[in-house]
Design a protein around this motif. Structure first.
Motif, PDB file in Angstrom:
ATOM      1  N   ALA A  80       0.830  -1.205   0.000  1.00 33.07           N
ATOM      2  CA  ALA A  80       0.000   0.000   0.000  1.00 33.07           C
ATOM      3  C   ALA A  80       0.865   1.256   0.000  1.00 33.07           C
ATOM      4  O   ALA A  80       0.543   2.241  -0.670  1.00 33.07           O
ATOM      5  N   LYS A  81       1.969   1.231   0.739  1.00 35.86           N
ATOM      6  CA  LYS A  81       2.871   2.387   0.751  1.00 35.86           C
ATOM      7  C   LYS A  81       3.497   2.604  -0.617  1.00 35.86           C
ATOM      8  O   LYS A  81       3.637   3.742  -1.072  1.00 35.86           O
ATOM      9  N   ARG A  82       3.895   1.520  -1.290  1.00 32.99           N
ATOM     10  CA  ARG A  82       4.462   1.650  -2.634  1.00 32.99           C
ATOM     11  C   ARG A  82       3.425   2.193  -3.610  1.00 32.99           C
ATOM     12  O   ARG A  82       3.720   3.058  -4.426  1.00 32.99           O
ATOM     13  N   LEU A  83       2.204   1.704  -3.531  1.00 29.61           N
ATOM     14  CA  LEU A  83       1.135   2.183  -4.394  1.00 29.61           C
ATOM     15  C   LEU A  83       0.862   3.661  -4.138  1.00 29.61           C
ATOM     16  O   LEU A  83       0.676   4.438  -5.082  1.00 29.61           O
ATOM     17  N   ASP A  84       0.854   4.065  -2.883  1.00 29.61           N
ATOM     18  CA  ASP A  84       0.660   5.465  -2.528  1.00 29.61           C
ATOM     19  C   ASP A  84       1.759   6.332  -3.145  1.00 29.61           C
ATOM     20  O   ASP A  84       1.489   7.399  -3.700  1.00 29.61           O
ATOM     21  N   PHE A  85       3.004   5.859  -3.065  1.00 29.26           N
ATOM     22  CA  PHE A  85       4.121   6.604  -3.660  1.00 29.26           C
ATOM     23  C   PHE A  85       3.936   6.760  -5.166  1.00 29.26           C
ATOM     24  O   PHE A  85       4.095   7.854  -5.716  1.00 29.26           O
ATOM     25  N   PHE A  86       3.575   5.672  -5.850  1.00 28.90           N
ATOM     26  CA  PHE A  86       3.397   5.734  -7.298  1.00 28.90           C
ATOM     27  C   PHE A  86       2.240   6.652  -7.686  1.00 28.90           C
ATOM     28  O   PHE A  86       2.331   7.406  -8.657  1.00 28.90           O
ATOM     29  N   LEU A  87       1.144   6.612  -6.936  1.00 30.15           N
ATOM     30  CA  LEU A  87       0.012   7.489  -7.229  1.00 30.15           C
ATOM     31  C   LEU A  87       0.393   8.958  -7.050  1.00 30.15           C
ATOM     32  O   LEU A  87       0.021   9.813  -7.858  1.00 30.15           O
ATOM     33  N   ARG A  88       1.143   9.259  -5.998  1.00 28.09           N
ATOM     34  CA  ARG A  88       1.599  10.638  -5.789  1.00 28.09           C
ATOM     35  C   ARG A  88       2.547  11.066  -6.911  1.00 28.09           C
ATOM     36  O   ARG A  88       2.498  12.204  -7.379  1.00 28.09           O
ATOM     37  N   TRP A  89       3.419  10.171  -7.336  1.00 28.63           N
ATOM     38  CA  TRP A  89       4.365  10.489  -8.413  1.00 28.63           C
ATOM     39  C   TRP A  89       3.622  10.753  -9.714  1.00 28.63           C
ATOM     40  O   TRP A  89       3.927  11.694 -10.447  1.00 28.63           O
ATOM     41  N   ILE A  90       2.611   9.931 -10.019  1.00 31.90           N
ATOM     42  CA  ILE A  90       1.819  10.128 -11.242  1.00 31.90           C
ATOM     43  C   ILE A  90       1.055  11.454 -11.168  1.00 31.90           C
ATOM     44  O   ILE A  90       1.013  12.205 -12.149  1.00 31.90           O
ATOM     45  N   ALA A  91       0.490  11.763 -10.007  1.00 26.90           N
ATOM     46  CA  ALA A  91      -0.239  13.023  -9.856  1.00 26.90           C
ATOM     47  C   ALA A  91       0.696  14.209 -10.021  1.00 26.90           C
ATOM     48  O   ALA A  91       0.367  15.194 -10.697  1.00 26.90           O
ATOM     49  N   ALA A  92       1.886  14.138  -9.419  1.00 30.85           N
ATOM     50  CA  ALA A  92       2.853  15.233  -9.549  1.00 30.85           C
ATOM     51  C   ALA A  92       3.316  15.373 -10.987  1.00 30.85           C
ATOM     52  O   ALA A  92       3.465  16.503 -11.494  1.00 30.85           O
ATOM     53  N   SER A  93       3.525  14.260 -11.678  1.00 31.74           N
ATOM     54  CA  SER A  93       3.937  14.306 -13.086  1.00 31.74           C
ATOM     55  C   SER A  93       2.843  14.920 -13.956  1.00 31.74           C
ATOM     56  O   SER A  93       3.119  15.716 -14.853  1.00 31.74           O
ATOM     57  N   ALA A  94       1.592  14.564 -13.683  1.00 36.85           N
ATOM     58  CA  ALA A  94       0.468  15.120 -14.456  1.00 36.85           C
ATOM     59  C   ALA A  94       0.367  16.613 -14.238  1.00 36.85           C
ATOM     60  O   ALA A  94       0.128  17.380 -15.182  1.00 36.85           O
ATOM     61  N   LEU A  95       0.574  17.086 -13.023  1.00 36.73           N
ATOM     62  CA  LEU A  95       0.534  18.519 -12.747  1.00 36.73           C
ATOM     63  C   LEU A  95       1.687  19.239 -13.431  1.00 36.73           C
ATOM     64  O   LEU A  95       1.522  20.358 -13.966  1.00 36.73           O
TER      65      LEU A  95
END
Length: 99
Positions: A80-95
């Motif tokens: 879950a922590k790894r998934l959270d990291f990837f989701l945050r990274w994707i959101a930051a990349s999209a922004l």
């Protein structure tokens, strides 16, 4: 109207294994532990007992597996922590891409 009774019979475990299921080993054993804090100690005690019962030498691999809910929970939390990291990274990349 007559009531039907369910027939019950009790068979020793070794007899049931040998005669009813044609097995000579246990497929699994479930232990109930009082608290989450005692799981590691119970697993270690089980491992020690199985080493003695299976006559496993220190240099031999174990011929069994010990699993507990705490280790499964820890694995799920790490995923879950790894998934959270990837989701945050994707959101930051999209922004960053969208400006």
């Amino acid at each position: 109207m007559s009531a039907t009774k369910t027939a019950r019979f009790y068979v020793p475990l070794s007899t049931a294994m040998r005669r009813l299921t044609n097995l000579d080993h246990y497929g699994g054993i479930v232990l109930e532990i009082d608290s989450l804090n005692g799981m590691d100690a119970a697993a270690e005690q089980s491992r020690s007992l199985l080493h003695q019962m299976h006559h496993i030498q220190p240099n031999q691999p174990e011929d069994y597996q010990i699993q507990n809910q705490k280790s499964c929970f820890d694995t799920q939390m790490a995923a879950a922590k790894r998934l959270d990291f990837f989701l945050r990274w994707i959101a930051a990349s999209a922004l960053a891409v969208s400006g």
